[in-house]
Design a protein around this motif. Structure first.
Motif, PDB file in Angstrom:
ATOM      1  N   ASN A 124       0.811  -1.231   0.000  1.00 41.75           N
ATOM      2  CA  ASN A 124       0.000   0.000   0.000  1.00 41.75           C
ATOM      3  C   ASN A 124       0.838   1.273   0.000  1.00 41.75           C
ATOM      4  O   ASN A 124       0.308   2.368  -0.116  1.00 41.75           O
ATOM      5  CB  ASN A 124      -0.973   0.004   1.189  1.00 41.75           C
ATOM      6  N   LYS A 125       2.168   1.127   0.130  1.00 40.23           N
ATOM      7  CA  LYS A 125       3.063   2.274   0.029  1.00 40.23           C
ATOM      8  C   LYS A 125       3.803   2.280  -1.304  1.00 40.23           C
ATOM      9  O   LYS A 125       4.783   2.996  -1.474  1.00 40.23           O
ATOM     10  CB  LYS A 125       4.060   2.266   1.193  1.00 40.23           C
ATOM     11  N   LYS A 126       3.347   1.444  -2.226  1.00 36.08           N
ATOM     12  CA  LYS A 126       3.927   1.305  -3.561  1.00 36.08           C
ATOM     13  C   LYS A 126       5.349   0.766  -3.520  1.00 36.08           C
ATOM     14  O   LYS A 126       6.157   1.048  -4.412  1.00 36.08           O
ATOM     15  CB  LYS A 126       3.878   2.641  -4.326  1.00 36.08           C
ATOM     16  N   GLY A 127       5.651  -0.023  -2.495  1.00 36.14           N
ATOM     17  CA  GLY A 127       6.925  -0.720  -2.440  1.00 36.14           C
ATOM     18  C   GLY A 127       6.833  -2.020  -3.215  1.00 36.14           C
ATOM     19  O   GLY A 127       5.769  -2.627  -3.293  1.00 36.14           O
ATOM     20  N   THR A 128       7.937  -2.464  -3.791  1.00 33.59           N
ATOM     21  CA  THR A 128       7.982  -3.723  -4.549  1.00 33.59           C
ATOM     22  C   THR A 128       8.357  -4.842  -3.590  1.00 33.59           C
ATOM     23  O   THR A 128       9.477  -4.869  -3.069  1.00 33.59           O
ATOM     24  CB  THR A 128       9.008  -3.620  -5.685  1.00 33.59           C
ATOM     25  N   ILE A 129       7.437  -5.764  -3.361  1.00 31.25           N
ATOM     26  CA  ILE A 129       7.585  -6.751  -2.291  1.00 31.25           C
ATOM     27  C   ILE A 129       7.918  -8.140  -2.836  1.00 31.25           C
ATOM     28  O   ILE A 129       7.252  -8.641  -3.749  1.00 31.25           O
ATOM     29  CB  ILE A 129       6.305  -6.839  -1.450  1.00 31.25           C
ATOM     30  N   LEU A 130       8.947  -8.743  -2.250  1.00 27.70           N
ATOM     31  CA  LEU A 130       9.283 -10.145  -2.498  1.00 27.70           C
ATOM     32  C   LEU A 130       8.988 -10.928  -1.235  1.00 27.70           C
ATOM     33  O   LEU A 130       9.449 -10.553  -0.153  1.00 27.70           O
ATOM     34  CB  LEU A 130      10.765 -10.291  -2.864  1.00 27.70           C
ATOM     35  N   GLU A 131       8.228 -12.004  -1.366  1.00 26.89           N
ATOM     36  CA  GLU A 131       7.949 -12.861  -0.218  1.00 26.89           C
ATOM     37  C   GLU A 131       8.907 -14.042  -0.230  1.00 26.89           C
ATOM     38  O   GLU A 131       8.941 -14.822  -1.171  1.00 26.89           O
ATOM     39  CB  GLU A 131       6.509 -13.359  -0.230  1.00 26.89           C
TER      40      GLU A 131
ATOM     41  N   PRO B 150      10.609 -17.501   2.064  1.00 30.22           N
ATOM     42  CA  PRO B 150      10.056 -18.525   2.964  1.00 30.22           C
ATOM     43  C   PRO B 150       9.828 -18.007   4.382  1.00 30.22           C
ATOM     44  O   PRO B 150      10.470 -17.052   4.825  1.00 30.22           O
ATOM     45  CB  PRO B 150      11.131 -19.618   2.927  1.00 30.22           C
ATOM     46  N   SER B 151       8.901 -18.652   5.076  1.00 33.73           N
ATOM     47  CA  SER B 151       8.480 -18.272   6.423  1.00 33.73           C
ATOM     48  C   SER B 151       7.729 -16.958   6.422  1.00 33.73           C
ATOM     49  O   SER B 151       7.710 -16.241   7.425  1.00 33.73           O
ATOM     50  CB  SER B 151       9.667 -18.207   7.388  1.00 33.73           C
ATOM     51  N   SER B 152       7.125 -16.627   5.276  1.00 34.31           N
ATOM     52  CA  SER B 152       6.306 -15.421   5.134  1.00 34.31           C
ATOM     53  C   SER B 152       7.067 -14.148   5.476  1.00 34.31           C
ATOM     54  O   SER B 152       6.544 -13.233   6.113  1.00 34.31           O
ATOM     55  CB  SER B 152       5.047 -15.529   6.011  1.00 34.31           C
ATOM     56  N   ILE B 153       8.332 -14.100   5.062  1.00 35.44           N
ATOM     57  CA  ILE B 153       9.146 -12.905   5.265  1.00 35.44           C
ATOM     58  C   ILE B 153       8.987 -12.000   4.043  1.00 35.44           C
ATOM     59  O   ILE B 153       9.321 -12.386   2.923  1.00 35.44           O
ATOM     60  CB  ILE B 153      10.624 -13.281   5.468  1.00 35.44           C
ATOM     61  N   HIS B 154       8.468 -10.806   4.265  1.00 37.16           N
ATOM     62  CA  HIS B 154       8.227  -9.848   3.189  1.00 37.16           C
ATOM     63  C   HIS B 154       9.278  -8.741   3.241  1.00 37.16           C
ATOM     64  O   HIS B 154       9.379  -8.015   4.235  1.00 37.16           O
ATOM     65  CB  HIS B 154       6.829  -9.237   3.305  1.00 37.16           C
ATOM     66  N   LEU B 155      10.063  -8.630   2.174  1.00 40.21           N
ATOM     67  CA  LEU B 155      11.094  -7.596   2.090  1.00 40.21           C
ATOM     68  C   LEU B 155      10.845  -6.722   0.873  1.00 40.21           C
ATOM     69  O   LEU B 155      10.288  -7.165  -0.134  1.00 40.21           O
ATOM     70  CB  LEU B 155      12.486  -8.227   2.012  1.00 40.21           C
ATOM     71  N   VAL B 156      11.285  -5.457   0.963  1.00 39.03           N
ATOM     72  CA  VAL B 156      11.114  -4.512  -0.138  1.00 39.03           C
ATOM     73  C   VAL B 156      12.342  -4.582  -1.044  1.00 39.03           C
ATOM     74  O   VAL B 156      13.483  -4.611  -0.570  1.00 39.03           O
ATOM     75  CB  VAL B 156      10.935  -3.079   0.388  1.00 39.03           C
ATOM     76  N   ILE B 157      12.108  -4.596  -2.354  1.00 38.20           N
ATOM     77  CA  ILE B 157      13.199  -4.616  -3.325  1.00 38.20           C
ATOM     78  C   ILE B 157      13.656  -3.188  -3.601  1.00 38.20           C
ATOM     79  O   ILE B 157      12.870  -2.342  -4.021  1.00 38.20           O
ATOM     80  CB  ILE B 157      12.769  -5.274  -4.644  1.00 38.20           C
ATOM     81  N   GLU B 158      14.917  -2.930  -3.368  1.00 33.95           N
ATOM     82  CA  GLU B 158      15.494  -1.621  -3.677  1.00 33.95           C
ATOM     83  C   GLU B 158      16.039  -1.588  -5.098  1.00 33.95           C
ATOM     84  O   GLU B 158      15.916  -0.595  -5.816  1.00 33.95           O
ATOM     85  CB  GLU B 158      16.613  -1.281  -2.697  1.00 33.95           C
TER      86      GLU B 158
ATOM     87  N   TYR C  57      15.503  -4.708   1.512  1.00 31.84           N
ATOM     88  CA  TYR C  57      15.564  -4.162   2.866  1.00 31.84           C
ATOM     89  C   TYR C  57      14.245  -4.443   3.575  1.00 31.84           C
ATOM     90  O   TYR C  57      13.220  -4.736   2.948  1.00 31.84           O
ATOM     91  CB  TYR C  57      15.890  -2.669   2.858  1.00 31.84           C
ATOM     92  N   ASP C  58      14.305  -4.375   4.887  1.00 28.75           N
ATOM     93  CA  ASP C  58      13.135  -4.661   5.709  1.00 28.75           C
ATOM     94  C   ASP C  58      12.383  -3.365   6.008  1.00 28.75           C
ATOM     95  O   ASP C  58      12.941  -2.449   6.615  1.00 28.75           O
ATOM     96  CB  ASP C  58      13.574  -5.317   7.024  1.00 28.75           C
ATOM     97  N   PRO C  59      11.121  -3.252   5.600  1.00 29.08           N
ATOM     98  CA  PRO C  59      10.363  -2.019   5.859  1.00 29.08           C
ATOM     99  C   PRO C  59      10.124  -1.776   7.349  1.00 29.08           C
ATOM    100  O   PRO C  59       9.837  -0.657   7.751  1.00 29.08           O
ATOM    101  CB  PRO C  59       9.047  -2.240   5.104  1.00 29.08           C
ATOM    102  N   ASP C  60      10.252  -2.840   8.161  1.00 30.48           N
ATOM    103  CA  ASP C  60      10.087  -2.695   9.606  1.00 30.48           C
ATOM    104  C   ASP C  60      11.385  -2.288  10.301  1.00 30.48           C
ATOM    105  O   ASP C  60      11.428  -2.193  11.538  1.00 30.48           O
ATOM    106  CB  ASP C  60       9.572  -4.007  10.211  1.00 30.48           C
TER     107      ASP C  60
END
Length: 230
Positions: free
Chosen positions: A65-72, A74-82, A94-97
């Protein structure tokens, strides 16, 4: 005369049929973005709303919802692609959190298409003051009352770091900068498309194969870049 016309018809069919087939294959596979400043998305990656033939299995992305490009992962880890480097086949995440260090212990890349080639890092508790140096990184998001956590490349001599009020926690197969800078760099060995990208041509799945074979080709349709809306 009729034989000559038939020969010409067959020749034209053989020339244009592959182009028609390729055009159908690429329908909906235009270069895409989650935002104008984000990485360009094309094979082997695809956005979740695009047809499956646009990407390689395991390379599906989506826009948050912030227009970040997300790769999921394993273990449901969602990271943003820079950044995506299609030639060297590397991806920067990188981790948005802002605490990728908390997610790395449960990440198992053996279940994904991505690999990590960094030197391993030792994570440890330290009750004494410590600042970032060439010998390690402070990991503030993992700190607790009275203790700081630090990441040190395990190839270094740890005698100094583990003496006194320091306790080794665990060793992880990621660089110390991954913990300290909230960034993770991975590569993908398959599919091999870097050579196509280097030549400035496209890469995609070969028609009529169930073995997920890829090949280089030139598109017969114009790239109509599209922006994904969450």
């Amino acid at each position: 005369m009729q034989a000559r016309v038939l020969e010409m018809s067959i020749l034209l069919f053989l020339v244009f049929f592959p182009l028609l087939s390729l055009g159908h294959k690429l329908e909906g596979c235009e270069d895409s973005w989650c935002n104008n400043d984000g990485p360009v998305i094309h094979f082997p990656f695809r956005l979740s709303h695009q047809p499956k033939h646009c990407g390689y299995p395991g390379f599906e992305l989506h826009c948050n919802n912030k227009k970040g490009t997300i790769l999921e992962l394993p273990s449901s880890i969602h990271l943003v692609i820079e950044k995506i480097d299609y030639v060297s086949q590397k991806i920067h995440l990188y981790d948005p959190d802002q605490c990728i260090a908390a997610k790395l212990p449960i990440l198992n890349l053996s279940q994904s298409n991505f690999r990590n080639t960094d030197d391993p890092t030792v994570l440890f508790n330290c009750s004494a003051p410590f600042t970032d140096t060439n010998d390690g990184y402070l990991v503030p998001c993992l700190g607790s009352s009275g203790y700081q956590k630090h990441a040190v490349t395990s190839t270094l001599s740890l005698d100094f770091f583990l003496s006194g009020p320091r306790t080794k926690i665990h060793q992880y197969p990621y660089s110390d900068s991954t913990f300290g800078e909230n960034m993770l760099q991975l590569n993908w060995p398959i599919p091999l498309c870097g050579n196509c990208e280097f030549k400035g041509i496209d890469c995609g799945l070969r028609d009529g194969t169930k073995l997920l074979e890829t090949h280089c080709f030139n598109r017969t349709m114009t790239h109509k870049g599209t922006t994904c809306m969450p």
